[in-house]
Write an enzyme that holds these catalytic residues in place. Structure first.
Site: not given
Ligand code: NAD
Length: 491
Positions: A151, A227, A229, A231, A249, A287, A469
């Protein structure tokens, strides 16, 4: 334009995947084939990890200022070629070129520069008492796997590789197989910037094959992943047996909470614009997008028609046209998923206020008629527990939910398994901070959305992720704190 051949970047060289298989890359705004990328396997991952492991001792031995200088040179080159990067990002994702120019590429440059400088500001932590003197050394972990989504391709890729490299790790990056072009362009610039061989590597390929091999690799010390949830769950499981450090994240179902006191007089326009921007930026594929709009009942009558009018007024079309607000979704396949979620919401009793079906191709410029265009969509009338209010749609779709009073707003806002972010719209700052203190999510914006200071930590709770992060938190993630204690005899 001729299709590009994206290659893996291993030990300072561009190489094909060993198996020779490739993945096609399409511009989702036109359906045109714009390139191919290697469909890498575990063999390619092995080679990249080996190169990164070999480069680690020398890179980690450089001073923070020397590593930072490499990143600043890389940032200079992205800045020099910013227009080419923005065009590539728009073609690869379908996002408005104006957005790539104003957000994606400037932010990628800022990421590189920020961590190049932040690492130089780190000081040793030092503690002393009557018995002991303790010095905390932060030792870079080794090879970092940096896995990013489609994205915000270069924005999120650099958000991972910059702190990893600054902290002294070497990197194997895996961009999304859907949007690999700007990471490959970055690798080209890294040679020009003089980045030593093997410090920064890229493997391209599909998640379950190439990504999974990277996650499982025994010589990878840590994984930073952004990416979905689902995954994220599989990565956490795969990383557990080798005790790799992970930062995840993941997705969100973020509430935008609108109080009646935020729409008095001229404030209405400001709030409506802010709420629409939070819902629909990047076609709702951020996100942090506010996909659940919680509206105080007493504000409903004035706010909702204004929001619907603003949403209908957003211009959907050619991403290269400066007037476009909403470009294409990432792919035709994703469009089908978004459309199915909207159809499901309507079957569950939702009422469409605008949007709700694929844009009529005849309303689009000729070159975009095969593109993946879906209009911004607002749905009301669903209970807070409905699927459309619980599951991430990751498209230009937002639901409207009424509430009465602060406690109901907080209960609805916290009533999903996610906890990424929220925005609160009110003219009462006491109320704003009272609400913020009760929301279970990592970031709360007040009368704003997506404002960032890169020094502040960012991340999610519960199904939205693990770890943070940004700022020193990111630099600390890539290093092992080691404490050296000496005896301090009592004087
Ligand atoms: P995704 O999870 O499908 O893929 C993300 C990356 O992981 C890609 O590079 C993919 O190839 C790789 N991958 C997939 N399966 C893997 C596996 N088994 N092992 C290792 N790697 C694997 O996500 P996406 O569809 O690319 O991105 C959209 C999602 O990302 C949304 O859910 C969105 O909310 C989330 N996202 C979160 C943030 C955040 O900061 N929290 C930011 C952006 C996007």
């Amino acid at each position: 334009m001729n299709p590009v051949t994206v290659l893996n970047f291993i030990d300072g060289s561009f190489v094909l995947g060993r198996g020779g298989a490739t993945i096609s890359i399409y511009n989702p705004a036109t359906s045109e084939l714009i390139g191919t990328a290697p469909d890498s396997t575990a063999h390619d991952v092995d080679a990249a990890v080996e190169a990164a492991a070999n480069a680690f001792p020398a890179w980690s031995a450089l001073s923070p200022a020397q590593r930072g200088a490499n990143l600043h040179r890389l940032a200079d080159l992205v800045e020099r070629d910013a227009e080419a990067f923005a065009l590539a990002e728009s073609r690869d994702t379908g996002k408005p070129l104006s957005l790539a120019r104003s957000v994606d590429i400037p932010r990628a440059i800022a990421n590189l520069r920020f961590f190049a400088s932040a690492v130089c500001e780190q000081t040793h932590e030092y503690f002393s008492n009557e018995h002991a003197r303790s010095i905390v050394h932060r030792r870079p972990l080794g090879v970092a796997a940096c896995i990013s989504p489609w994205n915000l391709p270069l924005y999120l890729f650099t958000w991972k590789i910059a702190p990893a490299l600054a902290a002294g790790c070497t990197v194997v990056g895996k961009p999304s197989e859907i949007t690999p072009i700007t990471a490959w362009m970055l690798a080209q610039r890294s040679i020009e910037a003089g980045m030593p061989r093997g410090v920064f590597n890229i493997v391209n390929g599909r998640g379950p094959l190439c990504g999974a091999a990277l996650v499982a690799h025994p010589r990878v010390a840590c994984i930073t992943f952004t990416g979905g949830t689902v995954t994220g769950e599989s990565i956490a499981r795969a990383a557990a047996p080798t005790f790799k450090r992970i930062a995840l994240e993941l997705g969100g179902k973020n509430p935008t909470i609108v109080f009646a006191d935020s729409i008095h007089g001229d404030d209405l326009t400001k709030t409506v614009h802010g709420v629409a921007r939070a819902a629909f930026t990047n076609q709702g594929q951020v996100c942090h997008c506010g996909s659940r709009i919680l509206i105080e009942r007493s504000a409903w009558e004035r706010f909702v028609p204004a929001l619907v009018a603003r949403t209908r007024g957003l211009c959907v079309g050619d991403p290269l046209d400066g007037a476009t607000d909403i470009g294409a979704l990432i792919s035709g396949q994703h469009l089908l998923r978004v459309a199915a979620a909207v159809d499901g919401a309507v079957r569950d009793g939702g009422h469409l206020l605008c949007g709700g079906s694929r844009v009529d191709p005849l309303q689009l410029p000729e070159q975009n008629r095969a593109g993946a265009f879906y209009p911004p969509t607002l749905i009301e009338g669903l209970p807070a527990t409905a699927k459309a209010n619980q599951e991430e749609i990751f498209g230009p779709v937002a639901t409207l939910i009424p509430f009465s009073g602060e406690s109901e707003a907080v209960a609805i806002a916290n009533g999903t398994r996610f906890g990424l972010s929220a925005s609160v719209w009110t003219s009462d700052s006491d109320r704003a901070h009272r609400i913020a203190a009760q929301l279970d999510c990592g970031t709360i914006w007040i009368n704003a959305w997506m404002l960032r200071d890169l020094r502040a930590p960012i991340g999610g709770m519960r199904a939205s992720g693990l770890g943070r992060e940004g700022g020193q938190e990111a630099l600390h993630f890539f290093a092992e704190p080691v404490v050296v204690v000496t005896h301090e005899p009592t004087q």
